[in-house]
Motif scaffolding. Sequence first.
Motif, PDB file in Angstrom:
ATOM      1  N   THR A  81       0.509  -1.384   0.064  1.00  0.00           N
ATOM      2  CA  THR A  81      -0.127   0.195   0.140  1.00  0.00           C
ATOM      3  C   THR A  81       0.345   0.909   0.395  1.00  0.00           C
ATOM      4  N   TYR A  82       2.204   1.038   0.543  1.00  0.00           N
ATOM      5  CA  TYR A  82       2.960   2.685   0.265  1.00  0.00           C
ATOM      6  C   TYR A  82       3.353   2.807  -0.819  1.00  0.00           C
ATOM      7  N   LEU A  83       4.055   1.748  -1.251  1.00  0.00           N
ATOM      8  CA  LEU A  83       4.353   2.088  -2.702  1.00  0.00           C
ATOM      9  C   LEU A  83       3.135   2.443  -3.720  1.00  0.00           C
ATOM     10  N   ALA A  84       0.891   2.008  -3.606  1.00  0.00           N
ATOM     11  CA  ALA A  84       0.273   2.519  -4.323  1.00  0.00           C
ATOM     12  C   ALA A  84       0.510   3.916  -3.844  1.00  0.00           C
ATOM     13  N   ILE A  85      -0.177   4.190  -2.599  1.00  0.00           N
ATOM     14  CA  ILE A  85      -0.045   6.222  -2.149  1.00  0.00           C
ATOM     15  C   ILE A  85       0.871   6.264  -3.091  1.00  0.00           C
ATOM     16  N   TYR A  86       2.853   5.644  -2.880  1.00  0.00           N
ATOM     17  CA  TYR A  86       3.983   7.040  -3.689  1.00  0.00           C
ATOM     18  C   TYR A  86       3.937   6.769  -5.021  1.00  0.00           C
ATOM     19  N   PHE A  87       3.307   5.866  -5.867  1.00  0.00           N
ATOM     20  CA  PHE A  87       3.299   5.834  -7.231  1.00  0.00           C
ATOM     21  C   PHE A  87       2.058   7.076  -7.710  1.00  0.00           C
ATOM     22  N   THR A  88       1.172   6.774  -6.666  1.00  0.00           N
ATOM     23  CA  THR A  88      -0.317   7.411  -6.900  1.00  0.00           C
ATOM     24  C   THR A  88      -0.344   8.871  -6.844  1.00  0.00           C
ATOM     25  N   LEU A  89       0.994   9.498  -5.152  1.00  0.00           N
ATOM     26  CA  LEU A  89       1.106  11.184  -5.514  1.00  0.00           C
ATOM     27  C   LEU A  89       2.277  11.196  -6.195  1.00  0.00           C
ATOM     28  N   THR A  90       3.005  10.559  -6.456  1.00  0.00           N
ATOM     29  CA  THR A  90       4.607  11.521  -7.366  1.00  0.00           C
ATOM     30  C   THR A  90       3.583  10.968  -8.815  1.00  0.00           C
ATOM     31  N   GLY A  91       3.042   9.767  -9.005  1.00  0.00           N
ATOM     32  CA  GLY A  91       2.407   9.796 -10.492  1.00  0.00           C
ATOM     33  C   GLY A  91       1.661  11.237 -10.848  1.00  0.00           C
ATOM     34  N   LEU A  92       0.768  11.423  -9.769  1.00  0.00           N
ATOM     35  CA  LEU A  92      -0.284  12.787 -10.113  1.00  0.00           C
ATOM     36  C   LEU A  92       0.331  14.229  -9.962  1.00  0.00           C
ATOM     37  N   HIS A  93       1.574  14.128  -8.852  1.00  0.00           N
ATOM     38  CA  HIS A  93       2.033  15.412  -8.742  1.00  0.00           C
ATOM     39  C   HIS A  93       3.068  15.490 -10.084  1.00  0.00           C
ATOM     40  N   ALA A  94       3.609  14.719 -10.814  1.00  0.00           N
ATOM     41  CA  ALA A  94       4.517  14.647 -11.955  1.00  0.00           C
ATOM     42  C   ALA A  94       4.507  14.920 -13.462  1.00  0.00           C
ATOM     43  N   LEU A  95       2.676  14.390 -12.705  1.00  0.00           N
ATOM     44  CA  LEU A  95       1.457  15.017 -14.507  1.00  0.00           C
ATOM     45  C   LEU A  95       1.567  16.431 -14.032  1.00  0.00           C
ATOM     46  N   HIS A  96       1.176  16.856 -13.165  1.00  0.00           N
ATOM     47  CA  HIS A  96       1.428  18.464 -13.219  1.00  0.00           C
ATOM     48  C   HIS A  96       2.276  18.893 -13.080  1.00  0.00           C
ATOM     49  N   VAL A  97       3.847  18.572 -13.088  1.00  0.00           N
ATOM     50  CA  VAL A  97       5.170  19.430 -13.585  1.00  0.00           C
ATOM     51  C   VAL A  97       5.356  19.492 -15.032  1.00  0.00           C
ATOM     52  N   ILE A  98       4.540  18.016 -15.369  1.00  0.00           N
ATOM     53  CA  ILE A  98       4.579  17.758 -16.921  1.00  0.00           C
ATOM     54  C   ILE A  98       3.733  18.870 -17.817  1.00  0.00           C
ATOM     55  N   GLY A  99       2.496  18.959 -16.817  1.00  0.00           N
ATOM     56  CA  GLY A  99       1.616  20.433 -17.882  1.00  0.00           C
ATOM     57  C   GLY A  99       2.166  21.059 -17.646  1.00  0.00           C
ATOM     58  N   GLY A 100       2.788  21.460 -16.446  1.00  0.00           N
ATOM     59  CA  GLY A 100       2.911  23.130 -16.308  1.00  0.00           C
ATOM     60  C   GLY A 100       4.270  22.926 -17.127  1.00  0.00           C
TER      61      GLY A 100
END
Lengths: 105, 258
Positions: free
Chosen positions: B189-208
Amino acid sequence: MSDQSADHFSHHIRRYLFVFYALLFGTLITVAASYIPFGNRAMNIAVALVIAICKASLVGCYFMHLISERKMIYFILAFTTFFFAGLMFLTLWSFSDPPWHTVTH
Amino acid sequence: MDIPYTVEARPDTGLYNAKVGIWLFLASEVMLFGALFSTYILLRVGAPEGFWPHGWLNIPVGTVNTLVLITSSITTVMAWASLKMNQFGRFKFFHACTLCLALTFVGIKSYEYHDKFMHYEITLKDGRIADGHLVKRTADQVVISGHYVEDRKELFDLRAGGPPHEHTEITIPQAQIKKMENYGPWHTTYLAIYFTLTGLHALHVIGGAIVIGFLWGPGSKLWKTDPDRFTNRIEISGLFWHFVDLVWIFLFPVLYLL
């Protein structure tokens, strides 16, 4: 661009640079603090979150100019803060009221 | 038809429209990330004693990425200040720096993701567990660079202070493998939330980065015809970028250090 305005912005730039150095320093402090045993993990979490809140406040106040914004923005942020705090409160509240048959460790 | 209040302030709000719009958007973003942080708290508090990972992420790499994002925040605000001082050349320089730093952040994050996808936990039929990075995989055997553990719990707290595991090349015949799983989001579950949080954040970085790239390149033509409106666009994209930085300020200690 008048000289007065250029002076005004050079003052701002000095402030931005100060905030930048503070953020760099804050990051290093966060990492260093994570290696210091403060007694229990909850204390380490509290220290890290306090530093993160200070850093976030610097970004919000100076880079996002919240220190001198219009009332309308504060109004939007007040609503956001209220709902965010409510979300966190509900999360914490759920620990004292788990559903039946929940396996606790 | 002209779009109203792109430069001049609306009488009732005292702001140009885009600024109200971006703050309303950022308010919704706070709730989006807030929901995921709430999920993180629930998962962490609900984890059995000793089974919440510590030290699974590379702290020096995460620290460098944090410094990269903080530096991109100062270059963003300097780009906006340059336009306010009528220095278009300086704006181009600072915005190019922001773009490069954004790409650096995504590059480092990709390296971290790759590292996790190459990291395997292999349960053998005799009960032992092999843990390490994949070197080679054939139909007959798997080769990893790692170590054996008797108890799975030994894999969770890597910052506990014990002697570090010595990594050697281990060859495991496929016939001995009971279960083999990499450190993807399905692993814990740690890796699930890690990938979800950082993945969503990375999408924001790419969009920005896409928006910043546009405003640095073809979008910058607006400076010649309507400099005030262009400066406002840079301010709006900057507010989004600072928010992305602000989210990472919380993600870094929560996922890497605590």
